[in-house]
Design a protein around this motif. Sequence first.
Motif, PDB file in Angstrom:
ATOM      1  N   ALA A   7      21.530  -8.752 -20.006  1.00 49.65           N
ATOM      2  CA  ALA A   7      21.360  -8.345 -18.616  1.00 49.65           C
ATOM      3  C   ALA A   7      20.111  -9.010 -18.043  1.00 49.65           C
ATOM      4  N   THR A  13      27.490  -7.160 -14.844  1.00 48.86           N
ATOM      5  CA  THR A  13      28.243  -6.423 -15.860  1.00 48.86           C
ATOM      6  C   THR A  13      29.531  -5.938 -15.222  1.00 48.86           C
ATOM      7  N   ARG A  22      29.576  -8.780 -19.800  1.00 38.10           N
ATOM      8  CA  ARG A  22      28.556  -9.421 -18.968  1.00 38.10           C
ATOM      9  C   ARG A  22      28.883 -10.900 -18.815  1.00 38.10           C
ATOM     10  N   GLU A  49      24.536  -4.727  -9.956  1.00 39.99           N
ATOM     11  CA  GLU A  49      24.386  -5.169 -11.344  1.00 39.99           C
ATOM     12  C   GLU A  49      25.627  -4.844 -12.162  1.00 39.99           C
ATOM     13  N   ARG A  50      26.326  -3.779 -11.774  1.00 40.27           N
ATOM     14  CA  ARG A  50      27.549  -3.342 -12.465  1.00 40.27           C
ATOM     15  C   ARG A  50      28.678  -3.256 -11.449  1.00 40.27           C
TER      16      ARG A  50
END
Length: 86
Positions: A7, A13, A22, A49-50
């Motif tokens: 990460a 992700t 990822r 990020e996700r």
Amino acid sequence: SLRNPPAGPGVVTLVIENREIRAHRFVLACAFPFFEALFRIGLKEASAERIPIGNLTFDQLQAVVEAAYTSQRPDFADEASQNAFE
């Protein structure tokens, strides 16, 4: 490792079936118009990020990510999944 990077900046992700994959945003965006649009059109996914992914199985998403890094298109059994990533 280029595939399954830790990460960090430029890495997203993808979450599917309570599992994570990822990948580098740039690699996904260059390989598939779907991801290019997802990351560029200003939706919350552009900076998230996700990102939850639906309509695929974990194995199918893993094949898509692998294809992004190898330039080989995934071979899906159903046409709808295949068309989504062309």
